[in-house]
Write a protein that holds these residues in place. Sequence first.
Motif, PDB file in Angstrom:
ATOM      1  N   VAL A  41       0.834  -1.202   0.000  1.00 31.00           N
ATOM      2  CA  VAL A  41       0.000   0.000   0.000  1.00 31.00           C
ATOM      3  C   VAL A  41       0.870   1.254   0.000  1.00 31.00           C
ATOM      4  O   VAL A  41       0.586   2.213  -0.730  1.00 31.00           O
ATOM      5  N   CYS A  42       1.946   1.241   0.774  1.00 28.73           N
ATOM      6  CA  CYS A  42       2.843   2.405   0.787  1.00 28.73           C
ATOM      7  C   CYS A  42       3.468   2.641  -0.578  1.00 28.73           C
ATOM      8  O   CYS A  42       3.550   3.781  -1.041  1.00 28.73           O
TER       9      CYS A  42
ATOM     10  N   VAL B  59       0.897   4.167  -2.901  1.00 31.45           N
ATOM     11  CA  VAL B  59       0.716   5.602  -2.650  1.00 31.45           C
ATOM     12  C   VAL B  59       1.868   6.393  -3.250  1.00 31.45           C
ATOM     13  O   VAL B  59       1.665   7.447  -3.867  1.00 31.45           O
ATOM     14  N   LEU B  60       3.084   5.896  -3.098  1.00 31.34           N
ATOM     15  CA  LEU B  60       4.229   6.586  -3.686  1.00 31.34           C
ATOM     16  C   LEU B  60       4.134   6.636  -5.206  1.00 31.34           C
ATOM     17  O   LEU B  60       4.442   7.652  -5.827  1.00 31.34           O
TER      18      LEU B  60
ATOM     19  N   ARG C 296      -1.814  16.624  -1.989  1.00 27.09           N
ATOM     20  CA  ARG C 296      -1.805  16.252  -0.572  1.00 27.09           C
ATOM     21  C   ARG C 296      -3.134  15.665  -0.118  1.00 27.09           C
ATOM     22  O   ARG C 296      -3.165  14.785   0.724  1.00 27.09           O
TER      23      ARG C 296
ATOM     24  N   ILE D 266      -3.118  11.943  -1.200  1.00 26.14           N
ATOM     25  CA  ILE D 266      -2.188  11.158  -0.383  1.00 26.14           C
ATOM     26  C   ILE D 266      -2.724  11.002   1.030  1.00 26.14           C
ATOM     27  O   ILE D 266      -2.709   9.908   1.593  1.00 26.14           O
ATOM     28  N   SER D 267      -3.237  12.068   1.618  1.00 29.80           N
ATOM     29  CA  SER D 267      -3.782  11.958   2.977  1.00 29.80           C
ATOM     30  C   SER D 267      -5.019  11.069   2.992  1.00 29.80           C
ATOM     31  O   SER D 267      -5.258  10.346   3.963  1.00 29.80           O
TER      32      SER D 267
ATOM     33  N   PHE E 167      -5.473   8.393   1.081  1.00 29.50           N
ATOM     34  CA  PHE E 167      -4.945   7.029   1.095  1.00 29.50           C
ATOM     35  C   PHE E 167      -4.459   6.646   2.489  1.00 29.50           C
ATOM     36  O   PHE E 167      -4.713   5.545   2.967  1.00 29.50           O
ATOM     37  N   VAL E 168      -3.747   7.553   3.133  1.00 29.79           N
ATOM     38  CA  VAL E 168      -3.213   7.252   4.462  1.00 29.79           C
ATOM     39  C   VAL E 168      -4.344   7.044   5.459  1.00 29.79           C
ATOM     40  O   VAL E 168      -4.323   6.099   6.252  1.00 29.79           O
ATOM     41  N   VAL E 169      -5.357   7.899   5.441  1.00 29.41           N
ATOM     42  CA  VAL E 169      -6.488   7.759   6.367  1.00 29.41           C
ATOM     43  C   VAL E 169      -7.227   6.452   6.121  1.00 29.41           C
ATOM     44  O   VAL E 169      -7.552   5.720   7.059  1.00 29.41           O
TER      45      VAL E 169
ATOM     46  N   ARG F 281      -6.027   3.722   4.762  1.00 34.03           N
ATOM     47  CA  ARG F 281      -5.170   2.580   5.126  1.00 34.03           C
ATOM     48  C   ARG F 281      -5.021   2.448   6.638  1.00 34.03           C
ATOM     49  O   ARG F 281      -5.007   1.337   7.168  1.00 34.03           O
ATOM     50  N   LEU F 282      -4.885   3.546   7.342  1.00 34.95           N
ATOM     51  CA  LEU F 282      -4.612   3.469   8.776  1.00 34.95           C
ATOM     52  C   LEU F 282      -5.858   3.453   9.648  1.00 34.95           C
ATOM     53  O   LEU F 282      -5.797   2.973  10.778  1.00 34.95           O
TER      54      LEU F 282
END
Length: 152
Positions: A67-68, A71-72, A116, A119-120, A122-124, A126-127
């Motif tokens: 997943v990381c 995102v990259l 941003r 990307i944020s 995706f992070v939200v 995923r986490l």
Amino acid sequence: AAEGGPPAPKPAEAVGSCVREPINAALAVGTAIGLIAPLRRGLFSVGGRSPLRIIGGTVELLASPTVCVAVLLVGASLANVDLNALAAPDKSARDAEAPPPPPAKRSVWGAVYAVRGIISGFVVVRLLVVPAIVGALEALATATIPIPQARL
């Protein structure tokens, strides 16, 4: 009334060329492992007593940063940066071969700042969202399906 052009490939050749693609081969192997219960339990058993568990653990370890990396890759593909200019060793050689310059490019940080929100997001997801869904499904499954307890 035969038309010009290359002849159609034989079915065996078409299937063979499709299977030789790494992504298709990985998809077929992953689907087969997921559908064959003894193989799935052998590779990914929780108890870890299967001799195939070493391979399953390695696959899990290699898959964890997927997943990381995705995102990259999304961030990099959305960035409006001329990577050829960064890779050229010599400005004079680059200018002699290059066509007229395209419109002004943003810096890497400017491109990241512009995406941003993606990307944020995706992070939200995923986490926070994915673990919440998995936790809810696990709680629901353990409440409705009795799980035998291992005897020690």
